[in-house]
Design a protein around this motif. Sequence first.
Motif, short mmCIF file in Angstrom:
data_model
loop_
_atom_site.label_atom_id
_atom_site.label_comp_id
_atom_site.label_asym_id
_atom_site.label_seq_id
_atom_site.Cartn_x
_atom_site.Cartn_y
_atom_site.Cartn_z
N SER A 1 6.12 7.81 8.58
CA SER A 1 5.78 7.42 9.94
C SER A 1 6.41 6.07 10.25
CB SER A 1 4.26 7.30 10.09
OG SER A 1 3.76 6.21 9.32
N GLY A 2 6.42 5.71 11.53
CA GLY A 2 6.99 4.42 11.93
C GLY A 2 6.30 3.26 11.26
N GLY A 3 4.98 3.31 11.15
CA GLY A 3 4.25 2.23 10.50
C GLY A 3 4.57 2.12 9.03
N MET A 4 4.76 3.27 8.36
CA MET A 4 5.11 3.26 6.93
C MET A 4 6.51 2.69 6.73
SD MET A 4 3.59 6.81 5.40
CE MET A 4 1.82 7.09 5.31
N VAL A 5 7.44 3.05 7.61
CA VAL A 5 8.79 2.49 7.51
C VAL A 5 8.74 0.97 7.64
CG1 VAL A 5 11.04 2.35 8.66
CG2 VAL A 5 9.98 4.58 8.29
N ARG A 6 7.89 0.49 8.54
CA ARG A 6 7.76 -0.96 8.71
C ARG A 6 7.22 -1.61 7.44
NH1 ARG A 6 10.93 -3.63 11.56
NH2 ARG A 6 10.16 -5.56 12.43
N ARG A 7 6.30 -0.94 6.78
CA ARG A 7 5.74 -1.48 5.54
C ARG A 7 6.78 -1.46 4.41
NH1 ARG A 7 0.79 2.40 5.63
NH2 ARG A 7 0.44 1.76 3.46
N VAL A 8 7.65 -0.45 4.40
CA VAL A 8 8.76 -0.46 3.44
C VAL A 8 9.67 -1.65 3.72
CG1 VAL A 8 10.77 0.78 2.57
CG2 VAL A 8 8.69 2.04 3.10
N GLY B 1 0.78 -1.23 0.00
CA GLY B 1 0.00 0.00 0.00
C GLY B 1 0.81 1.27 0.00
N LEU B 2 2.00 1.24 -0.60
CA LEU B 2 2.86 2.42 -0.60
C LEU B 2 3.25 2.87 -2.01
CD1 LEU B 2 5.27 1.69 2.40
CD2 LEU B 2 3.44 3.39 2.31
N ALA B 3 2.50 2.44 -3.00
CA ALA B 3 2.83 2.84 -4.37
C ALA B 3 2.79 4.36 -4.53
CB ALA B 3 1.86 2.18 -5.35
N ASP B 4 1.88 5.01 -3.83
CA ASP B 4 1.76 6.47 -3.95
C ASP B 4 2.80 7.23 -3.14
OD1 ASP B 4 0.66 5.64 -1.55
OD2 ASP B 4 -0.87 7.21 -1.52
N ARG B 5 3.61 6.51 -2.35
CA ARG B 5 4.67 7.16 -1.56
C ARG B 5 6.05 6.78 -2.06
NH1 ARG B 5 2.09 9.07 3.15
NH2 ARG B 5 3.95 10.36 3.33
N ALA B 6 6.15 6.21 -3.26
CA ALA B 6 7.42 5.68 -3.75
C ALA B 6 8.50 6.74 -3.86
CB ALA B 6 7.20 5.01 -5.12
N ASP B 7 8.13 7.99 -4.11
CA ASP B 7 9.13 9.04 -4.27
C ASP B 7 9.28 9.92 -3.03
OD1 ASP B 7 9.84 8.40 -6.97
OD2 ASP B 7 7.92 9.24 -7.61
#
Length: 252
Positions: free
Chosen positions: A138-145, A125-131
């Motif tokens: 956020s910490g949760g997004m880093v975990r998803r990366v 769910g991070l295609a829109d944050r690729a750049d």
Amino acid sequence: MRAIEADNLVVRVGGRRGRNAVNGLGLRLSRGVHGLLGPNGAGKTTLIRTLATVQRPTSGSLSLLGQPVGGGLRPVRRRLGYLPQHFGFYKRFKVREFVEYMAWLKEMPSRRIPGAVASSLERVGLADRADDPMKALSGGMVRRVGIAQAIVNTPDVLLLDEPTVGLDPAQRLRFRELVAELGEQSCVLISTHLVEDVAAACTDVVLVAEGSVVFQGTPADLVNAGTPEHVGDSPIERGYSALITTRSGGAW
């Protein structure tokens, strides 16, 4: 062929005056989603690090994907995915660049990397944050990366250490769906403190205490190990409590 085979595995940490974090452990795992449970200090992280070929065994035998661990590790490492409990990154990396870099480290063919990176970011769910810069997440997004880089090479063995830390409830539900998909083709081992995640996502449970396997079975088997008298808010937590209490003699 089993994905993971360990016999009498010992991993000592802390040098000569250290201790056996993994102590005579035996394990057989094939395709599917396996949950790794145990109290703090049980040896879960050391075991995951050893299976990821980050930590070397002290004694015993370990094979990954039919290859004994000990000699050349590069062919095996190309087929592994690993999310450590804590991982670092260069702060100037953008999300796409970080996952591309990890794909390069896994020696993926250059022509495959762009498509694989895009697919893995889409799945978390991070295609829109690729750049976006990694440092802005956020910490949760880093975990998803971190999950994205672990799956970018479509690994045959996927090792995840506390993968849902920092994820909100909706993201945890999506994570469970993702690992169920991955377990259809790969051996997925998830180390976690969240017993309910194991109940929902895993087909098999491995419980370790004091560096050894004390239980391996289905979530239903774990439920059946407990009674209403044992501590826990759910049947599977009571089963976990029953087995750990028996092992520890009632100590915390």
